[in-house]
Design a protein around this motif. Structure first.
Motif, short mmCIF file in Angstrom:
data_model
loop_
_atom_site.label_atom_id
_atom_site.label_comp_id
_atom_site.label_asym_id
_atom_site.label_seq_id
_atom_site.Cartn_x
_atom_site.Cartn_y
_atom_site.Cartn_z
N ARG A 41 0.82 -1.21 0.00
CA ARG A 41 0.00 0.00 0.00
C ARG A 41 0.86 1.26 0.00
NH1 ARG A 41 -5.62 -0.44 2.29
NH2 ARG A 41 -6.06 -2.66 2.54
N LEU A 42 0.33 2.30 -0.67
CA LEU A 42 0.91 3.63 -0.63
C LEU A 42 -0.17 4.61 -0.18
CD1 LEU A 42 2.98 3.81 -3.95
CD2 LEU A 42 3.89 3.78 -1.63
N GLY A 43 0.16 5.42 0.80
CA GLY A 43 -0.73 6.48 1.25
C GLY A 43 -0.04 7.81 1.12
N CYS A 44 -0.82 8.89 1.13
CA CYS A 44 -0.21 10.20 0.89
C CYS A 44 -1.00 11.31 1.56
CB CYS A 44 -0.15 10.45 -0.62
SG CYS A 44 0.64 12.01 -1.05
N ALA A 45 -0.27 12.21 2.21
CA ALA A 45 -0.86 13.45 2.71
C ALA A 45 -1.15 14.37 1.51
CB ALA A 45 0.11 14.12 3.68
N PRO A 46 -1.99 15.40 1.72
CA PRO A 46 -2.53 15.80 3.02
C PRO A 46 -3.71 14.94 3.46
CG PRO A 46 -3.26 17.32 1.32
CD PRO A 46 -2.29 16.39 0.66
N ASP A 47 -3.81 14.76 4.80
CA ASP A 47 -4.93 14.02 5.36
C ASP A 47 -5.91 14.94 6.09
OD1 ASP A 47 -3.29 14.68 7.45
OD2 ASP A 47 -3.09 12.66 8.26
#
Length: 379
Positions: free
Chosen positions: A120-126
């Motif tokens: 998995r890859l996640g990315c801000a902004p949150d």
């Protein structure tokens, strides 16, 4: 809350932003088990880690540690590609600070690598997961302002006093659009979905600056700035909504954030999307005054790391995570498209897309806002 195995996590990067990430991930989110903070300078990593009672590690030690499932990348944008690729190749899921990378081709390469590695890859902004934007999304999705027809985002800053030779703000990927405007764009994407095409201008109107900080040993020294200080754009969303963006870092403090969504039955005034909370105001057709929208969502305080925790829960629940790389790549393509339009004079059609996932659930004091806000992240 059903007990699940915590996600062992390490942070790479020990700059100022790491303080709030580490504070929240250690104290606020039970699903995340932060075991270390690392980087290339072990002494600096150890200094930071000592403040939080975790281990200071070299970046290679993090990559070699088979217990670590998730790496949170808080390095400058210019280092993102190298760190994310190295983490993926080491079998780690990655959540990165914005932007995904300064280069769209590199970002898409990382996306394919993650798919190949089943990671998995996640990315801000949150920040769009916070109380302010979630409340605004509820108004839109409940038909509170009728059919959406347009939107507008704008922010001003005076960034020159932060500039110094080599600062990431002065490099490609650190300008007003990519570093600040992305909060505004991401908020709109999280409510309205993906963009079909863009046009606009992105320029550096002052490519040579001087160090303005009188306490700096470099005070008065001239240097070049490669990043844009103004970005003005028009957007056409795939759902038929039209929007405008106006970002400038060559003006004044304090900044004046503006984020608005216009509908056939009203206008919605959204709070500063660089923050998690803030008040949402609604002006209905026929009304001269605005009314404050009641908030029934958690995370109105500074909740940096919220996207990490939501991603960790998604890993355990085997569902998509909301602050995802697809959305991050699309935001990057939109901003890059504005730059390319400046260079070519041609409207840019977007090739990336993302799935608009459901909003976080609403909650009441006893369920989400009190002892256990994290319940809202499980689903």
């Amino acid at each position: 809350m059903k007990s699940l195995q915590k996600v062992k996590t390490a942070v790479i990067g020990y700059g100022k932003i790491s303080d709030i990430y580490l504070t929240n991930m250690i104290n606020k989110f039970e699903i995340v088990d932060v075991i270390g903070c690392g980087g290339r300078d072990v002494e600096k990593a150890q200094e930071k880690a000592k403040l939080f009672g975790i281990k200071g590690m070299h970046v290679d030690e993090i990559m070699d540690n088979t217990e670590i499932e998730l790496v949170v990348n808080l390095t400058p944008p210019t280092a993102h590609y190298e760190i994310i690729k190295k983490a993926l190749e080491a079998g780690k899921n990655v959540y990165t600070e914005k932007i995904v990378t300064p280069d769209l081709k590199e970002a898409l390469e990382l996306k394919e690598l993650a798919k190949k590695c089943n990671l998995r890859l996640g990315c801000a902004p949150d920040t769009f997961l916070g109380a302010g934007i979630q409340s605004a999304r509820k108004v839109v999705e409940s038909g509170g302002i009728g059919k959406i027809v347009s939107c507008h985002a704008a922010v001003n800053r005076d960034m020159e006093f932060l500039y110094y030779p080599g600062a990431f703000h002065t490099k490609h990927g650190g300008g007003i659009g990519f570093n600040v405007g992305i909060y505004y764009l991401s908020a709109l994407l999280s409510i309205l979905g993906s963009v079909e095409q863009v046009s606009g201008f992105a320029y550096n109107t002052k490519p040579e600056c001087k160090v303005e900080d009188p306490s700096s040993p470099l005070f008065g020294e001239s240097f070049n700035v490669d990043s844009e200080n103004i970005m003005v754009a028009s957007l056409q969303f795939k759902n038929g909504v039209y929007g405008t963006m106006n970002f400038s870092s060559n003006t004044i403090w304090p900044q004046v954030p503006m984020l608005m969504i216009y509908g056939t039955e009203g206008i919605l005034h959204l709070p500063d999307p660089d923050k998690f909370g803030g008040k949402v105001y609604l002006q209905k057709k026929g009304m001269s005054d605005q009314i404050e929208v009641p908030n029934s969502y958690g995370y109105g305080e500074n909740s940096r790391g919220l996207g990490v925790a939501e991603m960790a829960w998604a890993m355990r629940k085997e569902r998509p995570h909301r602050a995802n790389f697809n959305m991050g790549c699309h935001a990057l393509e939109v901003l890059s498209g504005v730059v390319k339009c400046s260079e070519t004079g041609q409207v840019q059609r977007m090739e990336t897309d993302f799935e608009l996932l459901p909003a976080l659930p609403e909650g009441y004091l006893d369920n989400y806002f009190g002892r256990n806000q994290e319940c809202a992240l499980i689903v």
